[in-house]
Design a protein around this motif. Structure first.
Motif, mmCIF file in Angstrom:
data_model
loop_
_atom_site.group_PDB
_atom_site.id
_atom_site.type_symbol
_atom_site.label_atom_id
_atom_site.label_comp_id
_atom_site.label_asym_id
_atom_site.label_seq_id
_atom_site.Cartn_x
_atom_site.Cartn_y
_atom_site.Cartn_z
ATOM 1 N N LYS A 100 0.826 -1.208 0.000
ATOM 2 C CA LYS A 100 0.000 0.000 0.000
ATOM 3 C C LYS A 100 0.863 1.263 0.000
ATOM 4 C CE LYS A 100 -3.685 2.246 2.598
ATOM 5 N NZ LYS A 100 -4.472 2.212 3.825
ATOM 6 N N GLU A 101 1.892 1.285 0.856
ATOM 7 C CA GLU A 101 2.744 2.472 0.945
ATOM 8 C C GLU A 101 3.669 2.608 -0.254
ATOM 9 O OE1 GLU A 101 4.834 2.174 4.640
ATOM 10 O OE2 GLU A 101 3.073 2.722 5.821
ATOM 11 N N ALA A 102 4.140 1.475 -0.775
ATOM 12 C CA ALA A 102 5.062 1.437 -1.921
ATOM 13 C C ALA A 102 6.188 2.458 -1.785
ATOM 14 C CB ALA A 102 4.303 1.626 -3.223
ATOM 15 N N PRO A 103 7.013 2.343 -0.725
ATOM 16 C CA PRO A 103 8.106 3.307 -0.553
ATOM 17 C C PRO A 103 9.216 3.136 -1.588
ATOM 18 C CG PRO A 103 8.306 1.553 1.051
ATOM 19 C CD PRO A 103 7.015 1.334 0.315
ATOM 20 N N VAL A 104 9.270 1.974 -2.222
ATOM 21 C CA VAL A 104 10.254 1.697 -3.269
ATOM 22 C C VAL A 104 9.547 0.948 -4.390
ATOM 23 C CG1 VAL A 104 12.248 1.619 -1.721
ATOM 24 C CG2 VAL A 104 10.961 -0.460 -2.170
ATOM 25 N N ALA A 105 10.116 1.028 -5.578
ATOM 26 C CA ALA A 105 9.546 0.299 -6.716
ATOM 27 C C ALA A 105 9.779 -1.194 -6.530
ATOM 28 C CB ALA A 105 10.177 0.775 -8.014
ATOM 29 N N MET A 106 8.725 -1.975 -6.708
ATOM 30 C CA MET A 106 8.833 -3.430 -6.575
ATOM 31 C C MET A 106 8.274 -4.071 -7.835
ATOM 32 S SD MET A 106 7.712 -4.012 -2.608
ATOM 33 C CE MET A 106 6.312 -2.916 -2.670
ATOM 34 N N ARG A 107 8.997 -5.071 -8.323
ATOM 35 C CA ARG A 107 8.555 -5.816 -9.499
ATOM 36 C C ARG A 107 8.374 -7.270 -9.119
ATOM 37 N NH1 ARG A 107 13.070 -5.066 -13.507
ATOM 38 N NH2 ARG A 107 14.227 -4.230 -11.778
ATOM 39 N N GLU A 108 7.499 -7.942 -9.845
ATOM 40 C CA GLU A 108 7.287 -9.373 -9.597
ATOM 41 C C GLU A 108 8.629 -10.077 -9.527
ATOM 42 O OE1 GLU A 108 4.711 -11.487 -9.048
ATOM 43 O OE2 GLU A 108 3.473 -9.723 -8.787
ATOM 44 N N PRO A 109 8.840 -10.966 -8.677
ATOM 45 C CA PRO A 109 7.917 -11.679 -7.799
ATOM 46 C C PRO A 109 7.806 -11.093 -6.405
ATOM 47 C CG PRO A 109 9.992 -12.822 -7.778
ATOM 48 C CD PRO A 109 10.165 -11.618 -8.684
ATOM 49 N N VAL A 110 8.319 -9.901 -6.160
ATOM 50 C CA VAL A 110 8.224 -9.316 -4.823
ATOM 51 C C VAL A 110 7.010 -8.398 -4.782
ATOM 52 C CG1 VAL A 110 10.673 -9.468 -4.312
ATOM 53 C CG2 VAL A 110 9.800 -7.417 -5.381
ATOM 54 N N PRO A 111 6.441 -8.176 -3.635
ATOM 55 C CA PRO A 111 6.845 -8.664 -2.333
ATOM 56 C C PRO A 111 6.339 -10.085 -2.074
ATOM 57 C CG PRO A 111 4.972 -7.229 -2.063
ATOM 58 C CD PRO A 111 5.321 -7.227 -3.530
ATOM 59 N N PHE A 112 7.013 -10.763 -1.188
ATOM 60 C CA PHE A 112 6.578 -12.082 -0.716
ATOM 61 C C PHE A 112 7.130 -12.286 0.688
ATOM 62 C CE2 PHE A 112 10.569 -12.984 -2.963
ATOM 63 C CZ PHE A 112 11.253 -13.776 -2.048
ATOM 64 N N ILE A 113 6.646 -13.342 1.328
ATOM 65 C CA ILE A 113 7.101 -13.669 2.670
ATOM 66 C C ILE A 113 8.191 -14.724 2.558
ATOM 67 C CG2 ILE A 113 6.446 -14.537 4.956
ATOM 68 C CD1 ILE A 113 5.025 -11.941 4.263
ATOM 69 N N LEU A 114 9.300 -14.499 3.242
ATOM 70 C CA LEU A 114 10.417 -15.436 3.279
ATOM 71 C C LEU A 114 10.446 -16.119 4.637
ATOM 72 C CD1 LEU A 114 13.192 -16.575 2.261
ATOM 73 C CD2 LEU A 114 14.213 -14.560 3.310
ATOM 74 N N LYS A 115 10.507 -17.422 4.613
ATOM 75 C CA LYS A 115 10.686 -18.189 5.847
ATOM 76 C C LYS A 115 12.028 -18.892 5.740
ATOM 77 C CE LYS A 115 8.722 -21.642 8.862
ATOM 78 N NZ LYS A 115 7.647 -22.586 9.099
ATOM 79 N N PRO A 116 13.004 -18.478 6.538
ATOM 80 C CA PRO A 116 14.295 -19.155 6.481
ATOM 81 C C PRO A 116 14.135 -20.638 6.835
ATOM 82 C CG PRO A 116 14.489 -17.067 7.630
ATOM 83 C CD PRO A 116 13.025 -17.314 7.434
#
Length: 168
Positions: free
Chosen positions: A149-165
């Motif tokens: 929603k805020e989009a403070p930086v440009a993001m292109r697919e496939p981000v954003p996503f959740i990373l689980k180490p």
């Protein structure tokens, strides 16, 4: 006479080394041929990371987002190593093949108010810029939606996503 001959040879040599449109075109066509040679991504060095990565969906509060589980290490000289090692989920805002680009995005996230932003990397290395770390899936999903929603930086697919180490 000998000086003129040497100057003429030098001028011809320099003229032959000039970059021109034909040289650029030949290099471009060679690069395109290499890209389109039909070799699947999995045969490249970065394909190994993608083969080891587990993709699924994280579901919480009737919302679902992409979840990727993979082995990552915290990139040296980053400030938030403690947050990365104690949290279970990271909200990824960018992925890069070069550390320089990852650090640039991380700095922009810091400037935008994401003070926990950090960088993790795979063994290849492939660098992921994590905007924030969370101990619960619901928190991570809310943070991802806020980032979108805020989009403070440009993001292109496939981000954003959740990373689980992996291993947590």
């Amino acid at each position: 006479m000998k000086k003129i001959f040497v100057l003429l040879i030098a001028a011809m040599t320099l003229a032959g080394c000039r970059t021109n449109e034909a040289n650029y075109r030949a290099a471009y066509e060679k690069a395109i041929a290499g890209r389109d040679d039909g070799a699947p991504l999995d045969s490249t060095i970065y394909g190994k990371v993608r083969r080891e990565m587990k993709s699924s969906m994280l579901v919480a509060d009737a919302d679902s987002v992409p979840l990727r589980t993979m082995h990552v290490n915290h990139t040296p000289d980053e400030n938030n190593a403690v947050a990365a090692t104690t949290a279970q989920y990271g909200v990824v805002a960018g992925q890069f093949k070069t550390l320089f680009n990852a650090r640039s995005l991380c700095r922009r996230l810091h400037d935008a108010g994401y003070k926990d932003a950090s960088i993790v990397n795979t063994s290849e290395p492939y660098y992921y810029v994590v905007a924030s770390w969370h101990t619960g899936g619901t928190q991570a999903i809310h943070a991802l939606r806020k980032l979108e929603k805020e989009a403070p930086v440009a993001m292109r697919e496939p981000v954003p996503f959740i990373l689980k180490p992996a291993g947590r």
